[in-house]
Design an enzyme around this catalytic site. Sequence first.
Site, PDB file in Angstrom:
ATOM      1  N   HIS A 204     -10.652   5.547   4.350  1.00 47.69           N
ATOM      2  CA  HIS A 204     -12.034   5.301   4.762  1.00 47.69           C
ATOM      3  C   HIS A 204     -12.175   5.564   6.250  1.00 47.69           C
ATOM      4  CE1 HIS A 204     -12.728   3.328   0.872  1.00 47.69           C
ATOM      5  NE2 HIS A 204     -11.512   2.837   1.037  1.00 47.69           N
TER       6      HIS A 204
ATOM      7  N   ARG B 247      10.146   1.488   9.359  1.00 44.11           N
ATOM      8  CA  ARG B 247      11.012   2.249  10.276  1.00 44.11           C
ATOM      9  C   ARG B 247      12.322   2.513   9.575  1.00 44.11           C
ATOM     10  NH1 ARG B 247       7.063   3.194  13.350  1.00 44.11           N
ATOM     11  NH2 ARG B 247       6.454   1.769  14.979  1.00 44.11           N
TER      12      ARG B 247
ATOM     13  N   THR C 270       3.783   4.262   6.469  1.00 43.34           N
ATOM     14  CA  THR C 270       2.672   4.971   7.093  1.00 43.34           C
ATOM     15  C   THR C 270       2.994   6.438   7.381  1.00 43.34           C
ATOM     16  OG1 THR C 270       3.393   4.349   9.320  1.00 43.34           O
ATOM     17  CG2 THR C 270       1.854   2.847   8.197  1.00 43.34           C
TER      18      THR C 270
ATOM     19  N   ASN D 178       7.378  -1.804 -12.287  1.00 44.92           N
ATOM     20  CA  ASN D 178       7.376  -3.223 -12.592  1.00 44.92           C
ATOM     21  C   ASN D 178       5.952  -3.789 -12.529  1.00 44.92           C
ATOM     22  OD1 ASN D 178       8.449  -5.811 -13.176  1.00 44.92           O
ATOM     23  ND2 ASN D 178      10.276  -5.342 -11.975  1.00 44.92           N
TER      24      ASN D 178
END
Length: 189
Positions: free
Chosen positions: A115, A180, A165, A85
């Site tokens: 980084h 989660r 993550t 989208n």
Amino acid sequence: MDGRVSERDKMLAGAPYDPGAAELVTIRRRAQRLMRAYNQTIDGEDVRAELMRELLGTWNDAIIRAPFHVDYGKHIHFDAGCFVNFNCVILDVCEVRIGARTQIGPNVQILTADHPRDPARRALGEEWGRAITIGADVWIGGGAIILPGVTIGDGAIIAAGAVVTRDVGVGATVAGTPARMLPKTDGQG
């Protein structure tokens, strides 16, 4: 061959590299030209298809709503039947593989670039990345962010606004910041 490893090879391998290297600047500029043309073209499906074939590593007729933004483009690989989208950003300093029939909501960011956490190293311009793999039949809700090195299993659901993550298992649903796992539902929700 002089035996030196190119900055692009380092980048794709996930090693620290110089993003200002001439080869990488050339590839990014090419991608920027192709993206600009794609994002400004609303008619002419043949023209749009040709631009995607040139920009992406593997396009497979994915439906991609403009605007669409990438770093290099050629490190992005779509399997058949994918939908992306509006306003998707894919930073492809490493490979991004997206499985068949995956649907990506608006304003999603898929970020392989990383980084240093140390400000002195950041000041030197050091950069690296980690590949991202997204399985088949995944649904990524609007505004979700997928961070470097993540693998998302087939059939997973990433809730809108989630910041992913860590890896997401097959069929799992994740939400939140950081994302989660949510409990399984009866399939009605």
